[in-house]
Design a protein around this motif. Sequence first.
Motif, PDB file in Angstrom:
ATOM      1  N   PRO A   2       6.843   2.460   7.523  1.00 33.41           N
ATOM      2  CA  PRO A   2       6.669   1.052   7.950  1.00 33.41           C
ATOM      3  C   PRO A   2       7.004   0.008   6.725  1.00 33.41           C
ATOM      4  O   PRO A   2       7.253   0.200   5.761  1.00 33.41           O
ATOM      5  N   ALA A   3       7.135  -1.142   7.423  1.00 32.59           N
ATOM      6  CA  ALA A   3       7.147  -2.465   6.460  1.00 32.59           C
ATOM      7  C   ALA A   3       6.243  -2.266   5.264  1.00 32.59           C
ATOM      8  O   ALA A   3       6.764  -2.711   4.005  1.00 32.59           O
ATOM      9  N   VAL A   4       5.000  -1.967   5.495  1.00 31.15           N
ATOM     10  CA  VAL A   4       3.946  -2.217   4.550  1.00 31.15           C
ATOM     11  C   VAL A   4       3.190  -0.889   4.281  1.00 31.15           C
ATOM     12  O   VAL A   4       2.862  -0.312   5.702  1.00 31.15           O
ATOM     13  N   GLU A   5       2.809  -0.632   3.455  1.00 26.92           N
ATOM     14  CA  GLU A   5       1.834   0.909   3.148  1.00 26.92           C
ATOM     15  C   GLU A   5       0.948   0.396   2.062  1.00 26.92           C
ATOM     16  O   GLU A   5       0.936  -0.470   1.374  1.00 26.92           O
ATOM     17  N   VAL A   6      -0.266   0.867   2.459  1.00 28.08           N
ATOM     18  CA  VAL A   6      -1.667   0.750   1.386  1.00 28.08           C
ATOM     19  C   VAL A   6      -1.987   2.180   0.755  1.00 28.08           C
ATOM     20  O   VAL A   6      -1.673   3.233   1.586  1.00 28.08           O
ATOM     21  N   GLY A   7      -2.236   2.126  -0.471  1.00 28.25           N
ATOM     22  CA  GLY A   7      -2.559   3.329  -1.153  1.00 28.25           C
ATOM     23  C   GLY A   7      -3.820   3.146  -2.054  1.00 28.25           C
ATOM     24  O   GLY A   7      -4.256   2.119  -2.422  1.00 28.25           O
ATOM     25  N   MET A   8      -4.536   4.348  -2.480  1.00 31.03           N
ATOM     26  CA  MET A   8      -5.320   4.222  -3.565  1.00 31.03           C
ATOM     27  C   MET A   8      -4.934   3.790  -4.848  1.00 31.03           C
ATOM     28  O   MET A   8      -3.918   4.278  -4.926  1.00 31.03           O
ATOM     29  N   ALA A   9      -5.825   3.043  -5.527  1.00 30.51           N
ATOM     30  CA  ALA A   9      -5.338   2.534  -6.785  1.00 30.51           C
ATOM     31  C   ALA A   9      -5.785   3.594  -8.048  1.00 30.51           C
ATOM     32  O   ALA A   9      -6.175   3.175  -9.087  1.00 30.51           O
ATOM     33  N   TYR A  10      -5.496   4.813  -7.969  1.00 30.37           N
ATOM     34  CA  TYR A  10      -5.811   5.715  -8.942  1.00 30.37           C
ATOM     35  C   TYR A  10      -5.029   7.171  -8.665  1.00 30.37           C
ATOM     36  O   TYR A  10      -4.840   7.323  -7.486  1.00 30.37           O
ATOM     37  N   GLY A  11      -5.096   8.038  -9.749  1.00 23.76           N
ATOM     38  CA  GLY A  11      -4.342   9.131  -9.624  1.00 23.76           C
ATOM     39  C   GLY A  11      -5.231  10.356  -9.853  1.00 23.76           C
ATOM     40  O   GLY A  11      -6.333  10.206  -9.827  1.00 23.76           O
ATOM     41  N   ALA A  12      -4.553  11.433 -10.302  1.00 26.74           N
ATOM     42  CA  ALA A  12      -5.293  12.762 -10.185  1.00 26.74           C
ATOM     43  C   ALA A  12      -6.234  12.744 -11.276  1.00 26.74           C
ATOM     44  O   ALA A  12      -7.431  13.459 -11.610  1.00 26.74           O
ATOM     45  N   ASP A  13      -6.229  11.829 -12.351  1.00 27.61           N
ATOM     46  CA  ASP A  13      -6.874  11.800 -13.543  1.00 27.61           C
ATOM     47  C   ASP A  13      -7.917  10.861 -13.744  1.00 27.61           C
ATOM     48  O   ASP A  13      -8.723  10.282 -14.548  1.00 27.61           O
ATOM     49  N   GLY A  14      -8.210  10.100 -12.443  1.00 30.01           N
ATOM     50  CA  GLY A  14      -9.080   8.852 -12.134  1.00 30.01           C
ATOM     51  C   GLY A  14     -10.042   9.006 -11.146  1.00 30.01           C
ATOM     52  O   GLY A  14     -10.410   8.024 -10.667  1.00 30.01           O
ATOM     53  N   ALA A  15     -10.185  10.190 -10.720  1.00 32.23           N
ATOM     54  CA  ALA A  15     -10.444  10.336  -8.930  1.00 32.23           C
ATOM     55  C   ALA A  15     -12.330  10.575  -8.897  1.00 32.23           C
ATOM     56  O   ALA A  15     -12.786  10.408  -8.290  1.00 32.23           O
TER      57      ALA A  15
END
Length: 881
Positions: free
Chosen positions: A783-796
């Motif tokens: 898609p033209a735009v995607e949304v993601g969570m603002a953390y990774g595996a060490d901040g969940a």
Amino acid sequence: MSLKRSTSKLRHNALCLFAFAIFVFANTEPIVGQAQGATSDATWLTPIDNIALHEDPITLHSGSEAEKPFTVAGECGAMMGQQNGSFESWIFPVKLFSHLTLAAHVDGYDVPIDGNQDASEIEVAPDHTTITYSHIAFTLKEILFANQCTQQDGTGVVAVFQLSSIRPMTVTFSFTPEMKAMWPAPISSDVNAEWVKASEGTNAVLNDTTRPGGSGAHYPAGWYMLHTDLADLAGAVALPGSEPGILPPYQEKPQTYPLQFVLRFDPKRDSGRSFPLLMAVGTTRETATRQALQQRLAYLNRNVAALYQQNAEYYAHFFDTRMTAETPDAAFDRDLRWAAVSIDQVRVRHHAEVGLVAGFFSSGSSARPGFGWFFGRDTLFTTWGINSYGDYNLTREALLFLMERQRADGKMPHEFSQTADLVDWAHLPYEYAAADATPLFLMAMEDYVTASGDIDFLREHWATVEKAWGFETSHDSDGDGIYDNAQGTGWVESWPQGMPHQEIYLASLDQQASTAMARLSTLANHADKAQQAQQRASVIEQTIVREYTQSDGMYAFSHNADGSADKTATIYPAIAWWGGRASLPNAAAMFQRWASHEFSTDWGTRDVGEHEAVYDPISYHQGSVWPLFTGWASLAEYRSGRTLAGYSHLMENVNLTTTQDLGAVTELLSGAYFAPFGRSTSHQMWSSAMVLVPAIRGLFGVSIDALNGVVTVDPHLPAQWPTATLHNVQVGKEAVDVQFDREGQVMRVVLLPKQASSSIKLASTVTDAKSTNGGRELAIPLPAVEVGMAYGADGALPLPGAETEGMKVLREDRQPRQIVLLLEAQGGTTEELYVRRNQEKLRLMAQGATLRGNALRVTFPKGGGYQRATVTLQWQKNTPS
């Protein structure tokens, strides 16, 4: 039992070691490299040179937290303890000792030192665990590992203690001798310890140990023999260079004392040396003799370094043939590796077989080390994880172990103790207590055959498959066409309203097992049976919808024999998406509730919604958080297009790898506070599998069909990741790399074979995906735009003891030029999401949020508890004015 004057009748209280190799033998066959006969080797009962430890890139380091657990486990033994260094030791199936402690005294520093209070750091690598004791006058390293064993030849686990000190010092190691066979075997009522003088002619070394109390008395170099009331069970423990500790004389009143070794360390003489505590057990009349035990101790003393090196080599090459990930999230990559290692470490040898035990945890005063015996459903769920990283030999061994114990009528086993051979196991109520192992077996067999391409295995064991199918299809107590709980428990082993008649969990497994049987029958050239099985799956699908669908959009927990339903809202319907070939229709409302704080804590999913009458966050089945359920939910969310919720749940499981028993994932946690249960098995096999399965089959969307040489991908890479690579994807007997790269509005997927003659190809179920380069490349539209969570595996995850406060993504609706998100978070808080633009020169507008660069900030309405907000992103392409 008659003992000599130096014998103490001892039971219980703790033991601590300087370097120890633990060893049990259940037969009289010689160990490879072992000299038989007299123990006159000059290396018998002597310290060893310090061992150089292998450096592994996934090694975990942490400050020691006294009450947090650790586990060191292998095929023939395990050590479970706390990060203060105290632990118990098992050489399967015998618990040798417990409550290891140490105390120290430094010359000229006249203060008693509790060594365990000085435990400061824990280092966990695949091949060893090290706990460091730090004092101003000395440093002590406790190095623990489980050695490799290709047969039950007696070796099990090893510990090596290395010491550095500014002055001469004395260290006292104390422990409780146990000599208990694992549950449910008979337990010897007493352990009697005898100090045995080392054989004449050996080069046994006795340091200039000063006796406690300053008596100056010396004992001859030797070892403890641990006698039991059983003629075929005895143990032995030796610490080179030490004297025995408390040895009360016959005249002393009866009292329980610990066994002790007292070691004198002089830095001028002993620097560069380690002190191995050697341990052996005999489990037959022939091997439980003094001579046989001493021979085993001598072998261990000579081979401590070689045993460690063998283990180090195994793990140094562990991922040469197993899948790994290389992504922008290094913690995610590391924890995927740990999930595979953690599963591998619960392989346990049972005579000539190898099976998978459910997990390990300290046994306390019992003879049950967590769930350290063989479970059907635990093993079968875990095989999806094993197949995901490509160790098909391990899956094959695990399936064979269960198939060997299939009941005559076709039912697959639920559990099998390591000491089942020592009791009348068949007449105890455990082996076939649950009903779910049978459908799970059919599903797991299909997954294994498809991923490994091992069609010969299916043909060889077709009779076993047919028997399991016959049992499943012939046990329907109410005539609705679905396998039910009349044949044992489904998921829950207790339920407030009484045991269910037919759980949706079991009904869904029956549907998926029928689909699996249809495919297996096709592969085995049984077309009629394939058609019947597929028809049965279709009928079950319709029956589930009719019997379980509720007006609020949920699916009922169970269907009763009288036609009514238990409407309790649970996570169990998520299992419908497990096998990848089934689902439940009209599930949007259910997914929204699962993603909300009703079910989703900040550390995983509850099995029962917190608004239900039966909800109890510290119960086993009515509201606690299991990483197993979190994995089910994450995979279902990925497979149904709910990628943000799927990512959140996946990362909660991933992050658990480093929060308790380092490198492993625990069994269950409170549904109210971020804390594992006190009796949660901390190294739980299927919990680690729930890191791998939703990651590989959900986030990466990888499905392996070795029978047709196809790797199918439906990737859901986080918006933050521009690229990722899966190395050593095992397609049958061949390995390939799969590389993912974002290029504008295309996800380019490239298959990189290891062999020039490879015929493996890529495929995708994504609409408008295009294959090029002879099937070696895919162009998947983005898609033209995607949304993601603002953390990774060490901040969940939150801090220990925290309540659920994190943002939840309840719904994500995507249109060609619009994304609408329904979110919830604590009232008055501001949360952040990540936005990626895959198309250049976009005019992007946000409603209900503020967009600055790639950061989408959402402020939630004021109010107590969770409040909801709707965010809409709309875009259009900029055009020149």
